[in-house]
Design an enzyme around this catalytic site. Structure first.
Site, short mmCIF file in Angstrom:
data_model
loop_
_atom_site.label_atom_id
_atom_site.label_comp_id
_atom_site.label_asym_id
_atom_site.label_seq_id
_atom_site.Cartn_x
_atom_site.Cartn_y
_atom_site.Cartn_z
CB SER A 1 -0.96 -0.03 1.18
OG SER A 1 -1.77 -1.17 1.10
NE ARG B 1 4.31 10.23 -2.87
CZ ARG B 1 3.51 10.20 -3.93
NH1 ARG B 1 4.04 10.05 -5.14
NH2 ARG B 1 2.21 10.31 -3.80
CG ASP C 1 -5.63 -0.80 0.22
OD1 ASP C 1 -5.57 -0.22 -0.89
OD2 ASP C 1 -5.70 -0.16 1.28
#
Length: 465
Positions: free
Chosen positions: A145, A160, A198
């Site tokens: 995630s 990132r 997710d």
């Protein structure tokens, strides 16, 4: 001064107003942005990420599959035993592991070695019904995630870190490859068959239970939506179309912006003070992380301009995010005659010892105004997806059922939010609302990932022949 507080409340109510026509405009804008995001990269505030999931679970999947859910300072490892159409998800076991801070800010090898070691220990405890077919490789669905540029169903480069992670040598790397190398180093023979987000996992979890599920929405700390698109409606999709003719798209709708969103000065203040000014505007109006913060900012204004809590502004009120959405929900649902829950929350959270009933009533009205706006905008978001798919109207002679799977603590536990979202969606859809159903679909990031590992297994063609 009470009049000043009331006028701040009335002004907020006016600015947060979401009449049905405004919500329709928001839905139209979202459908338009979705279209633009599918056409090419960078033309829309919506990333419309191609997930490379073109086979959602059917319910026929069988066997033992693993999932790794890495989304924050803890990660989970799961194993799920699938029993095919008759028996479905027969059994699951899971463990949660907390990541030490030095690993969160160390090197890529340290992080993935830590994860691979925990996974190996978990695999070594397979027993009883969880026995594995010899001669086959174990398969894993990996929920990651963090922002990733997905390049195939089982590869993606890290854009990132967020949520307190800072491991610079992992940025730009394929995180599935990083995990694979670490598993090899610890002697674990396992293959990552699906890298998922997710929200896509929630869609898989919903579809496994119900073949009519076409979209999934997360309404928790953050918010997002994923849905099933016709592959030929995605101009930016390169290469041959998938056999299924479908592709799951991760919209990243938290970043949606529209001139029709009812933004207030308080939203602008929240955005300006946030870690990502100008980004995630839709999320900042509807998700669990921010609803309590909008309330704090309004209460600050009342305390400063209307002496709402007496002559001094409570020092605690100056602390960002001190009011959590769970506190807000407790106050909003207070049905006692003296609003005792509101009084105790103001005392415990903000250290305001005594409040009048009038003050408490205003606080409840603020909770209502901010939350109902969020719920109604969420419903408009869902309408936007239905519009994009042409499922927002009844079609003559068609008996199609449309199911939206929703996960997240905000939707599951904040009853007034949930009720408002559902009644607003009904109102927006009119007679078409008979064909649209919302189902709670929990643990997409765990079971959902294991199901996607199964529906993208390397052994599928063998098992079918």
């Amino acid at each position: 001064m009470e009049n000043v507080a009331l006028s701040i409340l009335r002004e907020l109510e006016e600015q947060c107003d979401t009449p049905i026509e405004k919500l329709r405009q928001v839905a139209d804008d979202l459908a338009g942005e979705m279209q633009a995001g599918l056409a090419s990269e960078g033309d829309s505030k919506l990333k419309m990420i191609i997930s490379y999931v073109d086979n959602l679970p059917t319910g026929d999947e069988q066997g033992l599959f693993y999932a790794l859910d890495l989304g924050g300072t803890n990660f989970r490892v799961l194993r799920v035993l699938l029993g095919g159409r008759e028996r479905r998800a027969v059994k699951k076991e899971s463990e949660e592991v907390s990541i030490p801070h030095h690993v969160m800010v160390g090197t890529s090898d340290e992080l993935f070695n830590f994860i691979a070691n925990a996974l190996k220990k978990f695999v070594d405890k397979e027993e009883g019904d969880f026995h594995f077919s010899p001669g086959r490789q174990r398969e894993l669905g990996f929920t990651f995630s963090f922002p990733v540029k997905q390049t195939s169903i089982a590869s993606g480069t890290l854009i990132r870190w967020t949520k307190g992670f800072s491991i610079s040598d992992a940025v730009g790397e394929d995180i599935v490859e990083e995990l694979r190398k670490a598993m090899e180093r610890v002697g674990l023979d396992m293959r990552v068959t699906a890298l998922v987000n997710d929200t896509v996992g929630t869609l898989a979890r919903g579809r496994y239970r119900n073949p009519d599920v076409i979209a999934a929405v997360i309404l928790g700390t953050g918010t997002n939506a994923a849905y099933v698109e016709h592959a030929d409606a995605i101009p930016k999709l390169q290469g041959p179309l998938p056999k299924s003719g479908e592709m799951v798209i991760n919209t990243e709708w938290g970043n949606f912006q529209s001139s029709h969103l009812p933004l207030t000065e308080h939203d602008r203040a929240l955005d300006a003070e946030s870690l990502n000014p100008g980004e995630q505007i839709f999320e900042k109006m509807i998700s669990g992380m921010y609803l309590g913060e909008v309330l704090r900012i309004v209460l600050c204004k009342m305390a400063e301009e209307a002496a709402f809590f007496g002559d001094i502004v409570p020092p605690k009120l100056k602390i960002p995010f001190i009011i959590r959405t769970t506190d807000m929900s407790a106050m909003h649902h207070d049905t006692s005659a003296d609003l005792g829950v509101v009084g105790s929350k103001l005392r415990d959270v903000l250290e305001v010892p005594d409040t009048t009933l009038k003050t408490r009533k205003i606080v409840v009205e603020l909770c209502k105004t901010i939350t109902i706006r969020g719920a109604r905008l969420s419903a408009a978001g869902i309408l936007g997806i239905l519009k994009k798919l042409g499922r927002d109207k009844l079609r003559k002679g068609e008996k199609q059922r449309t199911v939206i799977a929703i996960d997240g603590a905000l939707y599951e536990h904040y009853t007034k939010f949930r009720n408002s979202l559902e009644s607003t969606l009904k109102e927006l859809l009119g007679e078409a609302s008979e064909t649209v159903v919302i189902e709670l679909s929990s643990d997409g990031s765990g079971i959902g990932a294991a199901l996607l590992a199964a529906s993208h297994s390397q052994y599928l063609s063998l098992d079918e022949s």
